[in-house]
Design a protein around this motif. Structure first.
Motif, PDB file in Angstrom:
ATOM      1  N   ASP A  96       0.807  -1.220   0.000  1.00 39.60           N
ATOM      2  CA  ASP A  96       0.000   0.000   0.000  1.00 39.60           C
ATOM      3  C   ASP A  96       0.842   1.274   0.000  1.00 39.60           C
ATOM      4  O   ASP A  96       0.294   2.377   0.015  1.00 39.60           O
ATOM      5  CB  ASP A  96      -0.944   0.013   1.213  1.00 39.60           C
ATOM      6  CG  ASP A  96      -1.967  -1.115   1.148  1.00 39.60           C
ATOM      7  OD1 ASP A  96      -2.382  -1.441   0.019  1.00 39.60           O
ATOM      8  OD2 ASP A  96      -2.331  -1.662   2.199  1.00 39.60           O
ATOM      9  N   ILE A  97       2.166   1.136   0.022  1.00 39.70           N
ATOM     10  CA  ILE A  97       3.045   2.298   0.032  1.00 39.70           C
ATOM     11  C   ILE A  97       3.290   2.749  -1.410  1.00 39.70           C
ATOM     12  O   ILE A  97       3.662   1.934  -2.261  1.00 39.70           O
ATOM     13  CB  ILE A  97       4.384   1.965   0.723  1.00 39.70           C
ATOM     14  CG1 ILE A  97       4.134   1.530   2.180  1.00 39.70           C
ATOM     15  CG2 ILE A  97       5.323   3.166   0.684  1.00 39.70           C
ATOM     16  CD1 ILE A  97       3.514   2.578   3.060  1.00 39.70           C
ATOM     17  N   PRO A  98       3.109   4.031  -1.708  1.00 32.93           N
ATOM     18  CA  PRO A  98       3.174   4.502  -3.097  1.00 32.93           C
ATOM     19  C   PRO A  98       4.583   4.708  -3.653  1.00 32.93           C
ATOM     20  O   PRO A  98       4.771   5.482  -4.583  1.00 32.93           O
ATOM     21  CB  PRO A  98       2.412   5.827  -3.033  1.00 32.93           C
ATOM     22  CG  PRO A  98       2.659   6.328  -1.652  1.00 32.93           C
ATOM     23  CD  PRO A  98       2.687   5.100  -0.789  1.00 32.93           C
ATOM     24  N   CYS A  99       5.579   4.041  -3.083  1.00 35.63           N
ATOM     25  CA  CYS A  99       6.946   4.115  -3.606  1.00 35.63           C
ATOM     26  C   CYS A  99       7.698   2.883  -3.119  1.00 35.63           C
ATOM     27  O   CYS A  99       7.228   2.182  -2.217  1.00 35.63           O
ATOM     28  CB  CYS A  99       7.638   5.413  -3.156  1.00 35.63           C
ATOM     29  SG  CYS A  99       7.847   5.557  -1.370  1.00 35.63           S
ATOM     30  N   PRO A 100       8.857   2.573  -3.690  1.00 32.21           N
ATOM     31  CA  PRO A 100       9.605   1.394  -3.242  1.00 32.21           C
ATOM     32  C   PRO A 100       9.951   1.455  -1.757  1.00 32.21           C
ATOM     33  O   PRO A 100      10.228   2.532  -1.217  1.00 32.21           O
ATOM     34  CB  PRO A 100      10.875   1.447  -4.104  1.00 32.21           C
ATOM     35  CG  PRO A 100      10.490   2.232  -5.311  1.00 32.21           C
ATOM     36  CD  PRO A 100       9.509   3.257  -4.828  1.00 32.21           C
ATOM     37  N   VAL A 101       9.933   0.298  -1.099  1.00 23.41           N
ATOM     38  CA  VAL A 101      10.316   0.180   0.314  1.00 23.41           C
ATOM     39  C   VAL A 101      11.663  -0.525   0.360  1.00 23.41           C
ATOM     40  O   VAL A 101      11.782  -1.678  -0.058  1.00 23.41           O
ATOM     41  CB  VAL A 101       9.263  -0.601   1.120  1.00 23.41           C
ATOM     42  CG1 VAL A 101       9.709  -0.740   2.576  1.00 23.41           C
ATOM     43  CG2 VAL A 101       7.904   0.084   1.050  1.00 23.41           C
ATOM     44  N   LEU A 102      12.685   0.178   0.858  1.00 24.15           N
ATOM     45  CA  LEU A 102      14.035  -0.394   0.917  1.00 24.15           C
ATOM     46  C   LEU A 102      14.197  -1.177   2.211  1.00 24.15           C
ATOM     47  O   LEU A 102      14.776  -0.716   3.193  1.00 24.15           O
ATOM     48  CB  LEU A 102      15.085   0.711   0.812  1.00 24.15           C
ATOM     49  CG  LEU A 102      15.078   1.525  -0.489  1.00 24.15           C
ATOM     50  CD1 LEU A 102      16.232   2.527  -0.487  1.00 24.15           C
ATOM     51  CD2 LEU A 102      15.148   0.632  -1.713  1.00 24.15           C
ATOM     52  N   ALA A 103      13.641  -2.368   2.200  1.00 24.44           N
ATOM     53  CA  ALA A 103      13.694  -3.240   3.372  1.00 24.44           C
ATOM     54  C   ALA A 103      13.421  -4.664   2.926  1.00 24.44           C
ATOM     55  O   ALA A 103      12.967  -4.904   1.800  1.00 24.44           O
ATOM     56  CB  ALA A 103      12.662  -2.800   4.408  1.00 24.44           C
ATOM     57  N   SER A 104      13.698  -5.603   3.796  1.00 21.65           N
ATOM     58  CA  SER A 104      13.356  -6.994   3.523  1.00 21.65           C
ATOM     59  C   SER A 104      11.841  -7.130   3.446  1.00 21.65           C
ATOM     60  O   SER A 104      11.095  -6.250   3.897  1.00 21.65           O
ATOM     61  CB  SER A 104      13.908  -7.894   4.629  1.00 21.65           C
ATOM     62  OG  SER A 104      15.301  -7.718   4.793  1.00 21.65           O
ATOM     63  N   SER A 105      11.364  -8.231   2.911  1.00 18.18           N
ATOM     64  CA  SER A 105       9.929  -8.454   2.820  1.00 18.18           C
ATOM     65  C   SER A 105       9.336  -8.549   4.231  1.00 18.18           C
ATOM     66  O   SER A 105      10.014  -8.997   5.166  1.00 18.18           O
ATOM     67  CB  SER A 105       9.633  -9.737   2.057  1.00 18.18           C
ATOM     68  OG  SER A 105       9.998 -10.872   2.834  1.00 18.18           O
ATOM     69  N   PRO A 106       8.075  -8.130   4.419  1.00 12.27           N
ATOM     70  CA  PRO A 106       7.447  -8.246   5.740  1.00 12.27           C
ATOM     71  C   PRO A 106       7.476  -9.666   6.279  1.00 12.27           C
ATOM     72  O   PRO A 106       7.649  -9.874   7.488  1.00 12.27           O
ATOM     73  CB  PRO A 106       6.013  -7.762   5.491  1.00 12.27           C
ATOM     74  CG  PRO A 106       6.128  -6.824   4.332  1.00 12.27           C
ATOM     75  CD  PRO A 106       7.193  -7.432   3.452  1.00 12.27           C
TER      76      PRO A 106
END
Length: 401
Positions: free
Chosen positions: A89-99
């Motif tokens: 749901d975040i409108p840009c890339p998330v620089l983290a491991s998968s949830p």
């Protein structure tokens, strides 16, 4: 990639690292310390502060706060407390491991089972159904997160049940199902800071952890900082185990693995699938920008293994009382040239973090001595201030209503 949002319970070290790397960085966190505001292009207050509230954080509120900054973000970086932030749901890339990877790595009970299967030394863990078979002493801690403030030691079943009741009073989410009961081991708390891509892992530094240091905190297991590097003949074994684990759990970017070093060798305590509190000392001692290296991991790039340039230490000072930050105290903290500088007019709760001090020296002993001296100066000032011995100081009465 230029515009970055860092969101978490405490983000100052990540924000300032990103700023030094040349990014335009905004922050949402629970403290909005003075030095964070100086590093951030813009910052906002995280409205959810407790563990229970963080678990209820709605991504729609995050998106609303993102729009209020008035810039287009190229990426978001979750920090402490927001490790399991949903990505879709975040409108840009998330620089983290998968949830999913973060959830499994953060769950100490799941980790214990995986360590058992992998044959990696770790403290024995007990389930709530095994209360009558426990060998004491044991450590009680939250299944995920905590920073050591909720950790308790029990010498017998009566103390165990008492600790479980006490923890539930502090935090209604802490029950027999959300805490872990571990074999209590003696040793030196330490960690390995790593960077990892999908295929490779690199141990950047081995750190000594300062846990429950009496002159920094009254809490016996509170995280009080780090010293980098930690010189031990077990370092190579720790690095190899840590690299194996981050690849096993498919973690990306900057992550950490906590160990206990004893005469019997290193034991894995937990995985921190996020930026760690050791970021400051790792950067200072190893001459590396962790945020830039973290971003590189998502391109599949790892830096060369850095070498220590000396010893860097961070000491987190906890307040032993409710403390109003007036102008004099804030200026004293500023003169110590530390970090996590509380803003004038804020109130620090009893046993809450007040500020951090740093020392960069050629020996570990000099670093610890420097932290101790700085801490003594701040605590002496607070004591005199509280007792009305500071010239021109007027006590500020904080309402208890």
């Amino acid at each position: 990639m230029q515009n970055i949002l860092v969101i978490g319970f405490s983000t100052r070290n990540v924000v300032c690292s990103a700023r030094r790397a040349g990014y335009t960085v905004c922050s949402i966190d629970a403290f909005r310390d003075l030095d964070l505001q100086e590093c951030a292009y813009k910052s906002a207050l995280l409205e959810y502060r407790t563990v229970e509230e963080l678990h209820q954080l709605d991504t729609s509120r995050i998106k609303a706060q993102m729009s209020e900054f008035g810039i287009e973000f190229d990426a978001i970086v979750p920090g402490s407390g927001l490790e399991m932030l949903g990505h879709k749901d975040i409108p840009c890339p998330v620089l983290a491991s998968s949830p999913d990877a973060m959830q499994k790595a953060s769950d100490k009970l799941y980790l214990s089972k995986r360590l058992e299967a992998l044959g990696i030394p770790h403290p024995r863990c007990y389930s709530p159904e095994e209360l009558d078979t426990i060998e004491y002493p044991v450590m009680i801690k939250p299944v995920s997160g905590g920073g050591g403030i909720f950790n308790r030691v029990a010498q017998n079943k009566q103390e165990l049940l008492s600790s479980l009741g006490e923890l539930h009073k502090h935090n209604s989410e802490l029950t027999e199902k959300t805490v872990i009961i571990q074999e209590f081991l003696e040793g030196i708390p330490s960690s390995v800071s790593l960077l990892s891509t999908k295929n490779e892992a690199l141990s950047v530094a081995v750190n000594e952890q300062l846990i429950g240091v009496p002159w920094l905190s009254r809490l016996p297991f509170a995280y009080c900082g780090n010293i980098t590097p930690f010189k031990t003949d077990q370092a190579e074994e720790m690095e190899a185990l840590a690299e194996e684990l981050v690849l096993e759990f498919r973690l990306l970017g900057s992550n950490g693995v906590d160990f206990l070093v004893s005469k019997n060798g290193p034991s894995v305590l937990e995985i921190n699938p996020r930026f760690q509190g050791s970021l400051d000392t790792v950067e200072k001692a190893m001459n590396i920008n962790i945020f830039e290296a973290h971003v590189g991991c998502f391109r599949g790039d790892l830096p060369e293994k850095p070498k220590a340039k000396g010893f860097a230490a961070r000491g987190v000072i906890y307040s032993d009382r409710e403390l109003f930050i007036d102008e004099k105290l804030m200026h004293l903290i500023l003169r110590e040239k530390g970090a996590d500088i509380p803003c004038q007019g804020t109130v620090v709760e009893p046993d809450g973090p007040l500020t951090s001090l740093f020392a960069c020296t050629s020996t570990r002993e000099e670093a610890v001595l420097s932290l101790k001296r700085g801490t003594d100066r701040i605590k002496a000032f607070i004591k005199n201030q509280t007792e009305g011995k500071v010239p021109g100081f007027t006590k500020h009465v904080v309402s208890q209503a």
